[in-house]
Scaffold this active site. Sequence first.
Site, PDB file in Angstrom:
ATOM      1  CB  ALA A 156      -0.934  -0.003   1.200  1.00  0.00           C
ATOM      2  CE1 TYR A 160       4.397   0.217  -8.025  1.00  0.00           C
ATOM      3  CE2 TYR A 160       4.845  -0.646  -5.827  1.00  0.00           C
ATOM      4  CZ  TYR A 160       5.265  -0.368  -7.115  1.00  0.00           C
ATOM      5  OH  TYR A 160       6.550  -0.672  -7.499  1.00  0.00           O
ATOM      6  CD  GLN A 337      26.669   2.566 -12.281  1.00  0.00           C
ATOM      7  OE1 GLN A 337      27.377   1.578 -12.065  1.00  0.00           O
ATOM      8  NE2 GLN A 337      27.172   3.700 -12.733  1.00  0.00           N
ATOM      9  CB  CYS A 339      19.511  -2.727  -7.541  1.00  0.00           C
ATOM     10  SG  CYS A 339      20.113  -1.135  -6.929  1.00  0.00           S
TER      11      CYS A 339
END
Length: 639
Positions: A156, A160, A337, A339
């Site tokens: 939550a 999103y 870079q 992840c």
Amino acid sequence: MSYDALFSPFKIRGLELKNRIVLPGMNTKMVKNKHKISDDMIAYHVERAKAGCALNIFECVALCPAPHAYMYMGLYTDEHVEQLKKLTDAVHKVDGKMAIQLWHGGFSPQMFFDETNTLETPDTLSVERIHEIVEEFGRGAKRAVEAGFDAVEFHAAHSYLPHEFLSPGMNKRTDEYGGSFENRCRFCYEVVKAIRDNIPEEMPFFMRVDCIDELMDEVMSEEEIVKFINNCADLGVDIADLSRGNAQSFATVYEVPPFNLQHGFNIENIYNIKKQIKIPAMGVGRINTGEMANKVIAEGKFDLVGIGRAQLADPHWIEKVRNGKEDLIKHCVGCDQGCYDAVINPKMSHITCTRNPGLCLEYKEVKEVDEPKKVMIIGGGMAGISAAEVLKKRGHEPVIFEASDRLGGQFILAGKAPMKDDWVKAVEWENKEVERLGIEVRYNTKVTPELIEEFKPDHVVIAIGSDYVAPDIPGIDGENVYSQYQALNEDVKLSGHVAVVGCGWVGAEVAEYLAARGAQVTVIERKGVGTGLSMLRRMFIGPEFKYYKINKMSGTNVVGIEPGKLNYIMTDRKTKETIEGSLECDSVVICTGITKRPSENLQEKCNELKIPFNVIGDAASTRDLRIAAAEGYEVGMDI
């Protein structure tokens, strides 16, 4: 050092965790064709469970086709249950536990949509469709139980769909699902009830929620956040997984925080909420060391601690902390870079890591060879070091030939910029790791074709890096003109007004480095300032440049350099009109003109002697450290 608090057990309903460490849900992009779990995903979770992680949270799963973009797994068919059951069974076999993140992305996955997806946000949904989504969360929870998960998490946060409903800035509905605080919470309350009704009484229920709603025109107050969590606790939520960030503003940097944010930057924010809620709290936010993780548990600031990217950089982080071997941990440097940038890059098939190129490749294993080879590694930058470490672990005999008196190459310079202490430590760690592994290093040795013939290697890895080549600008050879290497190596002490020409990732950090030392800096870039930087790192350019009082000149070509000034042509992006001008400056630092060092003579000698060879890192083509390290890893695995 004893970490008794961190490694104390913790019980939630019917689930007992062996310690307080959780692997948070992080997108890996390893899901195959949206619907399948393969060996790579299983090996990734098993590796971290074997190291002692108490609970792994599987990344976001779509509960219906609408938001089910290509990088996510689904949880709305029997096939999904079967696929995920393979994962939970494998993790349970190594004494691990698995939770799953129940998710609807709202507008956030839109950039990854195809023709099967539908954009669903509070302003587009009918009441009937809202009710359907609530039911889909309930059915997803039931399927999670069937798939063998030990806990569920309702996502939550992070703008999103549930967060979009909660937020007064994103929810503009005027019916029972918008407007007042209670109306904005209604959707989430209904989802929480649907999930709780579809899981066993003894199954723990996590909820990820932002501890701060921020940087939008309208946000939830602290009082509202606390009330929302407590109301959800009354409906059956057991743990508040407190995070931070949204994709609508600069606050997106808090979701996958780069090195610009200090370690543990979110601890006090989380603790502030924890003190006011009825249920235990899990917290995250660049917690990189066992000492910090233990401290937040011991001081009662967290009940569980999310160790995410630290476990990406080193899958054995927990095992090393538990056994008092923290000096062997390969720490995350917060570069983002591999992840984060890999997630938003459609060309990347999975995430990776600058420090751990084997991330998401655990299934391949580092297997010992039957016939060890003598491998000559020419260059001790990150590409060469990466290759040497893998080769040594596999039983080969790598020897690094380094032209300077230390290992690290460009990584050393990368650590010069402000806030990059982790990068400096990473170079120091790599030097110690090479020594610990017993890898021979020949310092101050420039390799010639004759030396290759004399050494008689079975294989050669050319990783000699890049060098500065002055661009073709009138006056470039002036006494007041320096390269980025001279500036960062402190070959010269620059002061007064400094013009930095080229403001990609190198130029931006050179500018901050000089400004932090008192110089008045102007950056000049033909394109946009910060080109080449990771997305979240680039977002800091504006505020950091403002802090350091760095002036920016984008869309500008340097046409000449004279003593005391620099001449330029600036092009207006909108009108395309050009303006000629001059900038007064005491010195100029060139951060362009970087090119691979020539190695044709070395390659020719290898061909002549019929010695197989690889050219990697900047020696092949200038690239970032992540790619260089990855190429070293790949060569080490292939030889």
